[in-house]
Write an enzyme that holds these catalytic residues in place. Structure first.
Site, mmCIF file in Angstrom:
data_model
loop_
_atom_site.group_PDB
_atom_site.id
_atom_site.type_symbol
_atom_site.label_atom_id
_atom_site.label_comp_id
_atom_site.label_asym_id
_atom_site.label_seq_id
_atom_site.Cartn_x
_atom_site.Cartn_y
_atom_site.Cartn_z
ATOM 1 N N LYS A 162 42.778 27.804 42.196
ATOM 2 C CA LYS A 162 42.118 29.097 42.413
ATOM 3 C C LYS A 162 41.601 29.667 41.085
ATOM 4 O O LYS A 162 40.473 30.158 41.001
ATOM 5 C CB LYS A 162 43.113 30.072 43.052
ATOM 6 C CG LYS A 162 42.734 31.525 42.927
ATOM 7 C CD LYS A 162 43.820 32.456 43.400
ATOM 8 C CE LYS A 162 44.812 32.890 42.369
ATOM 9 N NZ LYS A 162 44.356 33.920 41.432
ATOM 10 N N ASN A 163 42.424 29.582 40.041
ATOM 11 C CA ASN A 163 42.042 30.202 38.771
ATOM 12 C C ASN A 163 40.937 29.453 38.043
ATOM 13 O O ASN A 163 40.434 29.925 37.025
ATOM 14 C CB ASN A 163 43.259 30.350 37.851
ATOM 15 C CG ASN A 163 44.138 31.508 38.291
ATOM 16 O OD1 ASN A 163 43.801 32.232 39.231
ATOM 17 N ND2 ASN A 163 45.260 31.686 37.615
ATOM 18 N N ARG B 202 41.414 41.345 40.549
ATOM 19 C CA ARG B 202 41.011 41.662 39.194
ATOM 20 C C ARG B 202 40.008 40.648 38.637
ATOM 21 O O ARG B 202 39.152 40.978 37.813
ATOM 22 C CB ARG B 202 42.288 41.670 38.362
ATOM 23 C CG ARG B 202 42.180 42.412 37.124
ATOM 24 C CD ARG B 202 43.502 42.383 36.401
ATOM 25 N NE ARG B 202 43.281 42.829 35.053
ATOM 26 C CZ ARG B 202 42.824 42.058 34.111
ATOM 27 N NH1 ARG B 202 42.561 40.803 34.362
ATOM 28 N NH2 ARG B 202 42.623 42.548 32.907
ATOM 29 N N CYS C 193 47.984 47.584 38.066
ATOM 30 C CA CYS C 193 48.195 46.455 38.965
ATOM 31 C C CYS C 193 49.679 46.158 38.972
ATOM 32 O O CYS C 193 50.396 46.539 38.066
ATOM 33 C CB CYS C 193 47.320 45.299 38.503
ATOM 34 S SG CYS C 193 48.125 43.772 38.153
ATOM 35 N N ARG D 145 47.334 45.556 32.538
ATOM 36 C CA ARG D 145 46.240 44.574 32.502
ATOM 37 C C ARG D 145 44.854 45.166 32.188
ATOM 38 O O ARG D 145 43.950 45.168 33.035
ATOM 39 C CB ARG D 145 46.187 43.798 33.815
ATOM 40 C CG ARG D 145 47.456 43.053 34.081
ATOM 41 C CD ARG D 145 47.387 42.205 35.315
ATOM 42 N NE ARG D 145 46.716 40.931 35.084
ATOM 43 C CZ ARG D 145 46.664 39.973 36.008
ATOM 44 N NH1 ARG D 145 47.194 40.148 37.171
ATOM 45 N NH2 ARG D 145 46.060 38.847 35.745
ATOM 46 N N ASP E 46 52.736 32.287 35.312
ATOM 47 C CA ASP E 46 52.547 32.132 36.760
ATOM 48 C C ASP E 46 53.607 31.233 37.404
ATOM 49 O O ASP E 46 53.636 31.096 38.622
ATOM 50 C CB ASP E 46 51.140 31.583 37.058
ATOM 51 C CG ASP E 46 50.071 32.659 36.883
ATOM 52 O OD1 ASP E 46 50.428 33.835 36.696
ATOM 53 O OD2 ASP E 46 48.868 32.321 36.928
ATOM 54 N N ILE F 292 54.127 37.712 28.601
ATOM 55 C CA ILE F 292 52.702 37.940 28.891
ATOM 56 C C ILE F 292 52.480 39.277 29.595
ATOM 57 O O ILE F 292 51.626 40.067 29.192
ATOM 58 C CB ILE F 292 52.112 36.799 29.762
ATOM 59 C CG1 ILE F 292 52.393 35.432 29.133
ATOM 60 C CG2 ILE F 292 50.612 37.011 29.985
ATOM 61 C CD1 ILE F 292 51.644 35.117 27.877
ATOM 62 N N ARG G 178 46.553 35.070 48.869
ATOM 63 C CA ARG G 178 45.524 35.186 47.827
ATOM 64 C C ARG G 178 45.366 33.880 47.063
ATOM 65 O O ARG G 178 44.275 33.577 46.574
ATOM 66 C CB ARG G 178 45.895 36.293 46.835
ATOM 67 C CG ARG G 178 45.789 37.686 47.401
ATOM 68 C CD ARG G 178 46.003 38.690 46.306
ATOM 69 N NE ARG G 178 45.184 38.335 45.156
ATOM 70 C CZ ARG G 178 45.412 38.729 43.919
ATOM 71 N NH1 ARG G 178 46.417 39.518 43.654
ATOM 72 N NH2 ARG G 178 44.626 38.365 42.931
HETATM 73 C C1 UD1 Z 1 44.866 34.949 34.021
HETATM 74 C C2 UD1 Z 1 45.222 34.342 35.356
HETATM 75 C C3 UD1 Z 1 46.604 34.801 35.799
HETATM 76 C C4 UD1 Z 1 47.620 34.501 34.710
HETATM 77 C C5 UD1 Z 1 47.167 35.047 33.364
HETATM 78 C C6 UD1 Z 1 48.061 34.635 32.222
HETATM 79 C C7 UD1 Z 1 43.067 34.085 36.404
HETATM 80 C C8 UD1 Z 1 42.126 34.524 37.473
HETATM 81 N N1 UD1 Z 1 44.215 34.756 36.321
HETATM 82 O O1 UD1 Z 1 44.846 36.365 34.195
HETATM 83 O O2 UD1 Z 1 46.949 34.109 36.994
HETATM 84 O O3 UD1 Z 1 48.853 35.099 35.043
HETATM 85 O O4 UD1 Z 1 45.842 34.583 33.064
HETATM 86 O O5 UD1 Z 1 48.154 33.272 32.138
HETATM 87 O O6 UD1 Z 1 42.802 33.141 35.704
HETATM 88 N N2 UD1 Z 1 45.067 41.668 27.887
HETATM 89 C C9 UD1 Z 1 44.694 42.783 27.169
HETATM 90 N N3 UD1 Z 1 43.358 43.095 27.123
HETATM 91 C C10 UD1 Z 1 42.406 42.361 27.740
HETATM 92 C C11 UD1 Z 1 42.802 41.221 28.468
HETATM 93 C C12 UD1 Z 1 44.135 40.894 28.522
HETATM 94 O O7 UD1 Z 1 45.521 43.474 26.587
HETATM 95 O O8 UD1 Z 1 41.221 42.701 27.641
HETATM 96 C C13 UD1 Z 1 46.483 41.301 27.956
HETATM 97 C C14 UD1 Z 1 47.025 41.357 29.377
HETATM 98 O O9 UD1 Z 1 47.436 42.664 29.734
HETATM 99 C C15 UD1 Z 1 48.187 40.390 29.282
HETATM 100 C C16 UD1 Z 1 47.659 39.314 28.322
HETATM 101 O O10 UD1 Z 1 46.607 39.952 27.595
HETATM 102 O O11 UD1 Z 1 49.299 41.015 28.705
HETATM 103 C C17 UD1 Z 1 47.140 38.061 28.971
HETATM 104 O O12 UD1 Z 1 46.259 38.421 30.012
HETATM 105 P P1 UD1 Z 1 45.047 37.470 30.456
HETATM 106 O O13 UD1 Z 1 45.197 36.123 29.871
HETATM 107 O O14 UD1 Z 1 43.778 38.203 30.198
HETATM 108 O O15 UD1 Z 1 45.278 37.387 32.025
HETATM 109 P P2 UD1 Z 1 44.156 37.280 33.097
HETATM 110 O O16 UD1 Z 1 43.001 36.567 32.515
HETATM 111 O O17 UD1 Z 1 43.943 38.578 33.751
#
Ligand code: UD1
Length: 438
Positions: free
Chosen positions: A22-23, A93, A117, A122, A310, A332, A402
């Site tokens: 999915k990701n 998201r 969320c 996030r 995950d 994370i 999902r």
């Molecule tokens: C993606 C995955 C999710 C997985 C996560 C971490 C998808 C669709 N989802 O989520 O399943 O759990 O990676 O492996 O691929 N952060 C910030 N600012 C930002 C972006 C992120 O502070 O602009 C922080 C987040 O709050 C979190 C960390 O960075 O603490 C990692 O988040 P991120 O890797 O961005 O997760 P997603 O891409 O949302």
């Protein structure tokens, strides 16, 4: 809302086919916005998030053909809207992934801020800051991020240093940079296999991306992208979930269509915990509990190639069945232990201390009525239900729909006693037979 009823205590035996990731499918679907030509994606899992992403693309004006349930031919020739609305972003998201492609191809995009969320705040500040470095003007208007390309309509390649590793942030920038003028270098980029899969699709579309899968990605901008065909990689989180399912039920499973290489840290950790995993070939794993039984082993979640957040919840279920005390540290996401309190209600011994959960095992779990709080938490409760004595009812399984394709069918196919109690009014996912070809 649909529920699962599980009667625990059955050893799982047989073969399971792992679905597409999915990701990986979500960013690849967003990437189709980068061209007016058709992009065909195979091995797209039939899960709720994909249906949501498809709806978003169609709302924007893309034409989506589904000749087979898991193949989508997407043509974004006539995009009329440039906005990911609040209603969609709040349920998924990952819809923020349209930001980079829309901005790169059309010079404008409007995306609702995700807001709170279940597994933490996030934010998307890193996506926005780095897009600004490519020349985008970004403003906030009534809960929406409004982004525009600089005068001349094209983003400008530059060097972006991510302060923190972000998966979808890396993907957004990667897509945006493909059509930028000049070269972009992404430092401290996410190394997840899904990022590399997206880069592979982009290169098939004519992009010039190097280094995806490493911390430094270089993208040489091109004028236009074109048609391509691509097969989505297998889901490494689904793979890990079934590895745990075999081990906790003291069963024996063969997992087909997976990529063991993408699960190496999970495989290594599970082996440490007493799970016997054999790589039969490049796409097949054989798994069972070792003769010595399951034993406690600590994990800390970190970006790839370390232990994935995950898989944290599912690993916690495994630890409730393992001998000794284990420490599970989540680095994370804050607030990603909501499954722990539900497992406690089933009799698990888990103490939470900030970002660490201490699990004492083994415990005979007892069936209970529990509530799923997010996607991976739901999977951990299904696993708990499989080993619990008696009946477990899991509410709010729309979370699991999902991201897991027909998990109850796959588990039933290998001997689990699990059924979906369908709520005819709000059923989360129509059965495949009723959907036919979408
Ligand atoms: C993606 C995955 C999710 C997985 C996560 C971490 C998808 C669709 N989802 O989520 O399943 O759990 O990676 O492996 O691929 N952060 C910030 N600012 C930002 C972006 C992120 O502070 O602009 C922080 C987040 O709050 C979190 C960390 O960075 O603490 C990692 O988040 P991120 O890797 O961005 O997760 P997603 O891409 O949302």
């Amino acid at each position: 809302m649909d529920k699962f009823r599980i009667t625990g205590g059955r050893a799982l035996r047989g073969r399971i086919n792992v679905s597409g990731a999915k990701n990986s499918a979500l960013p690849c679907m967003a990437a189709t916005l980068l061209t007016g030509e058709s992009v065909t994606l195979h091995n797209v899992p039939y899960v709720r998030d994909i249906i949501t992403q498809r709806r978003l693309l169609e709302d924007l004006g893309a034409h989506v053909l589904t000749p087979e349930l898991r193949t989508h031919k997407i043509t974004a020739a006539h995009i009329e809207l440039f906005e990911a609305p609040y209603d969609l972003v709040k349920t998924m998201r990952a819809s923020v992934l349209v930001l980079g492609p829309l901005l790169a191809r059309f010079g404008k995009a409007k995306v609702s801020l995700p807001g709170g969320c279940a597994i933490g705040s996030r934010p998307i500040d890193l996506h926005l800051e780095s897009l600004k470095q490519l020349g985008a003007e970004v403003s906030l208007e009534a809960g929406y991020v409004v982004a525009r390309a600089p005068r001349g309509g094209r983003l400008r390649g530059t060097t972006v240093n991510f302060d923190k590793v972000t998966v979808t942030g890396t993907e957004n920038l990667l897509m945006a940079a493909t059509l930028a003028s000049g070269t972009t270098t992404l430092n401290n980029a996410a190394r997840e296999p899904e990022v590399a899969d997206l880069a592979e699709l982009l290169n098939r579309m004519g992009a010039r991306v190097r280094g995806a899968g490493t911390p430094t990605i270089t993208i040489e901008g091109v004028e236009t992208l074109g048609a391509a065909e691509h097969t989505i990689i297998p889901d490494r989180i689904e793979t890990g979930t079934f590895l745990v399912a075999a081990a906790i039920t003291d069963g024996e499973l063969e997992l087909k269509d997976c990529t063991p290489e993408h699960s190496s840290i999970v495989i290594a950790k599970l082996r440490e915990a007493g799970v016997e995993i054999e790589e039969v070939n490049q796409s097949t794993l054989h798994v069972r509990r070792s003769a010595g039984g399951l034993r406690a082993s600590d994990i800390t979640t970190e970006p790839h190639p370390r232990f994935p957040t995950d898989m944290q919840a599912q690993y916690m279920t495994l630890m409730t069945q393992s001998e000794g005390r284990s420490r599970i540290t989540e680095t994370i996401f804050e607030n990603r232990f909501m499954h722990a309190s539900e497992m406690q209600r089933m009799g698990a011994h888990i103490a939470i201390d900030g970002r660490t959960a201490v699990v004492e095992g083994p415990t005979q779990l007892a069936g209970a009525r529990v509530q799923a709080s997010d996607l991976r938490a739901s999977a951990s409760l299904v696993l708990a239900g499989l080993v619990a004595e008696g009946e477990t009812i899991i509410e709010r399984v729309y979370h699991i729909d999902r991201g897991y394709e027909k998990i109850e069918d796959k588990l039933r196919g290998v001997g689990a006693q699990i059924e979906r109690l369908r709520d005819s009014v709000t059923s989360s996912l129509p059965p495949i037979a009723e959907v036919g070809v979408l």
